[in-house]
Write a protein that holds these residues in place. Structure first.
Motif, short mmCIF file in Angstrom:
data_model
loop_
_atom_site.label_atom_id
_atom_site.label_comp_id
_atom_site.label_asym_id
_atom_site.label_seq_id
_atom_site.Cartn_x
_atom_site.Cartn_y
_atom_site.Cartn_z
N ASN A 273 1.15 -1.18 -0.12
CA ASN A 273 0.04 0.05 -0.09
C ASN A 273 0.99 1.56 0.38
O ASN A 273 0.74 2.20 -0.16
N SER A 274 2.30 1.36 0.65
CA SER A 274 2.97 2.43 0.68
C SER A 274 3.95 2.55 -1.02
O SER A 274 4.52 3.77 -0.75
N LEU A 275 3.11 1.67 -2.23
CA LEU A 275 3.50 1.44 -3.57
C LEU A 275 3.13 3.23 -3.49
O LEU A 275 2.12 3.15 -3.81
N PRO A 276 3.63 3.29 -4.91
CA PRO A 276 3.18 4.60 -5.53
C PRO A 276 1.94 4.25 -6.81
O PRO A 276 2.05 3.37 -7.21
N SER A 277 0.98 5.51 -7.40
CA SER A 277 0.12 5.09 -8.28
C SER A 277 1.24 4.94 -9.22
O SER A 277 2.45 5.42 -9.44
N HIS B 156 4.14 -0.32 -8.90
CA HIS B 156 3.65 0.47 -8.89
C HIS B 156 2.39 -0.25 -8.45
O HIS B 156 2.31 -1.28 -8.51
N ARG B 157 1.19 0.73 -7.69
CA ARG B 157 0.15 0.10 -7.54
C ARG B 157 -0.81 0.19 -8.02
O ARG B 157 -1.11 1.60 -8.39
N HIS B 158 -1.81 -0.67 -8.16
CA HIS B 158 -3.82 0.00 -8.16
C HIS B 158 -4.96 -0.50 -7.79
O HIS B 158 -5.56 0.47 -7.93
N HIS B 159 -3.85 -0.94 -6.28
CA HIS B 159 -5.47 -1.50 -5.40
C HIS B 159 -4.84 -0.65 -4.44
O HIS B 159 -2.38 -0.81 -4.45
N LYS C 230 -2.22 5.57 -17.86
CA LYS C 230 -2.57 6.29 -16.79
C LYS C 230 -4.12 6.61 -15.97
O LYS C 230 -4.35 6.97 -15.25
N SER C 231 -4.81 5.93 -16.64
CA SER C 231 -6.29 6.25 -16.58
C SER C 231 -7.05 4.96 -15.65
O SER C 231 -6.43 4.13 -15.78
#
Length: 228
Positions: A11-15, A55-58, A200-201
């Motif tokens: 959860n600390s990963l960036p978008s 990165h994370r998506h969730h 990106k979306s």
């Protein structure tokens, strides 16, 4: 069932947008094509693995992990995973993240495969050298490792799922809409090749005030891989 992922680290990963900004330093491409490429080639890791802009998506809960079923990633809890395993499958890491706080490489995202399937994984010797290169070049926490897909791919988040599809080699991708996140190496070529891209979306139901539907894999048992 034991937790698959360190949810706090995940959860600390960036978008993907934030990760892309961090990857814009002028020296990054030279580091990728130089010492990072060298360590992949040295260990022959380029044959089955690629560099990953982590990165994370969730956001994941303490009992959850991001697990791919036939190219679509879903958030799954331990009961969900037990059900998939009961069909003769196993759940294996497919992506690993470098963690700056511990200096380790840890599993990040997973996939469901038949129990008998052999899945590539980074060797201890490669991990040791890879992490040393990341630390030496200020890239730990920025890059991880992904399993190299047979073909290039593109990923988009739709609701509570991330859908991965093969990319069309014959068409240029829209750089305004997609961010390079996976980088493959070739022993005969000095420069990396973009192997995977993320949109990106994030087309979330929540952003429109609509409750997210249940995971798609629940709707069709025929979509679940099974051992034969």
């Amino acid at each position: 069932m034991t937790a698959l992922v360190n949810f706090a680290s995940y959860n600390s990963l960036p978008s993907v947008r934030e990760a892309d900004i961090a990857c814009q330093a002028p020296s990054i491409n030279g580091i990728i094509d130089g010492p990072i490429r060298d360590v992949f080639i040295k260990h022959a890791a380029h044959l089955s693995l690629c560099l990953y802009l982590q990165h994370r998506h969730h956001f994941v809960g303490a009992d959850e992990a991001v697990v791919k079923v036939e190219g679509t990633a879903h958030l799954m809890n331990s009961q969900d995973r037990k059900e998939l395993i009961s069909f003769g499958n196993k759940i294996v890491p497919m992506t690993w993240m470098s963690e700056s706080s511990s200096g380790e490489l840890i599993p990040m995202e997973f996939a469901v495969v038949p129990e008998s399937t052999a899945v590539p994984a980074p060797t201890p010797a490669f991990i040791e050298d890879f992490l040393a290169i990341l630390v030496a070049n200020g890239c730990i926490g920025l890059f991880g490792i992904d399993t190299r897909a047979k073909n290039g791919w593109a990923e988009a988040s739709i609701g509570n799922a991330s859908v991965v599809v093969p990319s069309d080699k014959g068409k240029a991708y829209d750089k305004e809409k997609f961010i390079p996140v996976a980088f493959a190496f070739d022993e005969k070529k000095p420069n990396f090749k973009v192997h995977g891209r993320c949109s990106k979306s994030n087309l979330s139901y929540e952003s429109y005030g609509i409750p997210a539907p249940p995971p798609m894999w629940r709707k069709s048992r025929s979509a679940i891989p099974y051992a034969v």
